[in-house]
Every structure is written in C-alpha cells, then in structure tokens.
Scaffold this motif. Structure first.
Motif, PDB file in Angstrom:
ATOM      1  N   LYS A  58       0.954  -1.087   0.074  1.00 28.21           N
ATOM      2  CA  LYS A  58       0.092   0.005  -0.015  1.00 28.21           C
ATOM      3  C   LYS A  58       0.747   1.442  -0.061  1.00 28.21           C
ATOM      4  O   LYS A  58       0.761   2.326  -0.645  1.00 28.21           O
ATOM      5  CB  LYS A  58      -0.904   0.110   0.969  1.00 28.21           C
ATOM      6  N   SER A 100      -1.428   0.332  -3.710  1.00 29.55           N
ATOM      7  CA  SER A 100      -2.640  -0.659  -4.036  1.00 29.55           C
ATOM      8  C   SER A 100      -2.752  -1.811  -3.149  1.00 29.55           C
ATOM      9  O   SER A 100      -1.745  -1.986  -2.087  1.00 29.55           O
ATOM     10  CB  SER A 100      -2.305  -1.362  -5.505  1.00 29.55           C
ATOM     11  N   GLN A 136      -3.104  -5.481  -1.919  1.00 29.86           N
ATOM     12  CA  GLN A 136      -2.540  -6.705  -2.338  1.00 29.86           C
ATOM     13  C   GLN A 136      -2.583  -7.688  -1.020  1.00 29.86           C
ATOM     14  O   GLN A 136      -1.882  -7.246  -0.080  1.00 29.86           O
ATOM     15  CB  GLN A 136      -1.203  -6.600  -3.007  1.00 29.86           C
TER      16      GLN A 136
END
Length: 282
Positions: free
Chosen positions: A107, A112, A114
């Motif tokens: 992050k 993002s 994951q």
C-alpha cells in the motif's frame, strides 16, 4: 541456527516454537502499541523509504555506520526471517486461526491493495491480535473498499502461499517485539519494504533462512529458470549452457527456485552444515 533460535527456540527453530504465537505475549502494553502504530497507516513506511534513499547518497563510511545502527535497533521490534514452504506448512499446522489482510508495505510503495499477509494465532478467530486490528482506524486494512479481514482455513492459506511461490514470492515470518510472532508474509520486489530495505538499500531488516540451496549438477539442464525467479540474485548465469551454480553468500534459503526447476535438481540443506555461510544470517 540464527541467534533468534538460540534465544527463543528452546532447541527448535524460533518460529516453530508454539508459545511464540501465544496470547500471553500480547498482554505486553508496549507490544500492543507497537502493533497499533505499525498498522495504523503507511505514512511511517513512506518516511522510511525516503530516509533510506537519502542514506544511499551519503559517503560509504557514514552510510554503513548508520545502516548497522538501524539493523541493531530494528531486531527486537519488527524483525523477521525468510522461511521455505515446508516450514510455512509446519507453522500453519500449529495455528488455530489464520487471517489474511492487505499488505501495508505494498500500500505504501505501490499504492494498491494486495493480500499477501497472514495474521496467525493459537486462539480461535484470531484472538487478541484480530481485536487489536479491528480497533485501528486503518482504511487500507478494514475500510469499505476492501474485503476486510479474511478468515481462511489452514489448507486454503497454504494453497495461496504455494501459488505465491510459483509467482516468485518468498515466504517470511515476522515478530512484533521478539519473540511474539505476528504472522507470515509473501515478499517480492518492488512492493515489499523488507526486501527493499535489505537488498536495494543494503540495510538488513530480515534474517536469512535456516537453509541454503544446492544444485545437483547431473540433473541440471541449464534452463535458467532458477536464475530468473530468485529474488536475491543467488544464481550465477546459465548462459552458453553453463549449469546453475549458487552464490551461497547471496542465498537466503527461501527455496522458491525448487518450485520452477523442471528436473528437481535443486534442494535445500541446513545453513549450519555449509562452513562458508554457517554464521551468515544478515
């Protein structure tokens, strides 16, 4: 065995000692606050990355001195070790609760979500660790745009980790104030902060594994798959038909090279059985 083993393993590898996953260790207020601080947001990781980038620009004598101090300071707090899939399986066999959550490193670095991280507990439904995480205002972790904390069976977690290995991720086990073990991670560049810090910024924040890879030269067909997948650059070039050779000083003993070897030429041996790297843990 690494020094964690000697101090906290009682004859076992430290991460295979069940009591290091126990609820009793979470009664330490300092430990609870550390966990809360770590998972509250990714700002501290962004700051660390910027600090390390600045450190890289300093004269070598000064940067090396600072790196050693960072490693020494980090060890008792949030420090981990690379482990192979068979030890992942042994850890999961001990756990009564497995919770998958978003990776805070990815992050921070990639921006993002994951889900490569697993919280482990010997208590049902995650125990006190899950209660701590649920009490944190961390939108990346339990916010409306995520799937929240996912409770998985041990079998499902192992299946996911095997797939991670096929995709080139190495496994690691992590503490919050040694010897409490908070969970397992699946690490890869560029998103893993531990690998970035240890490999790109040359500031070790994770122990090498208890093993190193060896290659059976008779079985090796010089396909180069091990070299492609190794995140640590431990394999010498297989161009021009040269068979695979391991640079033991680069090998972290993760074992993911085995998963792509078409002839089963690669195996792991205990690090302490190889004099060249028997005492190389960082």
């Amino acid at each position: 065995m690494c020094n964690f083993c000697h101090q906290h393993g009682e004859g076992k590898k430290w991460y295979l000692e069940a009591r290091n996953y126990s609820e009793d260790l979470l009664s330490d207020l300092r430990r609870r606050r550390l966990i809360e601080k770590f998972f509250r947001g990714s700002d501290h990781l962004n700051k660390s990355e910027k600090g390390l980038a600045s450190l890289d620009k300093l004269p070598a004598f000064l940067s090396n001195f600072i790196r050693k101090k960072i490693t020494k300071k980090q060890m008792p707090y949030h420090f981990g070790q690379v482990i192979p899939i068979e030890d992942v399986e042994k850890i999961l066999e001990m756990a009564t609760s497995v919770v998958r959550l978003a990776c805070i490193c990815r992050k921070a670095i990639l921006g993002s979500e994951q889900r490569f991280c697993y919280g482990l507990s010997l208590a049902p439904q995650g125990g006190e660790m899950v209660n701590i995480l649920k009490g944190i205002d961390a939108s990346y972790l339990i916010g409306p745009q995520t799937g929240g904390l996912e409770y998985l069976s041990r079998e499902k977690a192992l299946e996911h980790m095997r797939q991670c290995e096929q995709d080139g991720l190495c496994h690691s086990v992590w503490t919050f104030l040694t010897p409490f073990i908070g969970g397992l991670c699946n690490c890869s560049l560029p998103g893993c902060m531990a690998l970035r810090t240890s490999l790109l910024h040359k500031t070790p924040v994770m122990f090498r594994g208890e093993y190193v890879a060896v290659v059976d030269q008779e079985k090796c067909i010089a396909c180069g798959e091990c070299q492609k997948i190794c995140p640590f650059g431990a394999y010498l070039s297989t161009k021009n038909g040269n068979k695979a050779q391991v640079n033991l000083k680069n090998c972290y003993g993760c074992g993911i090279c085995r998963s792509v070897c078409p002839t089963g030429a690669i195996s792991l041996v205990d690090r302490v059985s190889v004099p060249e790297v028997a005492q190389l843990w960082l």
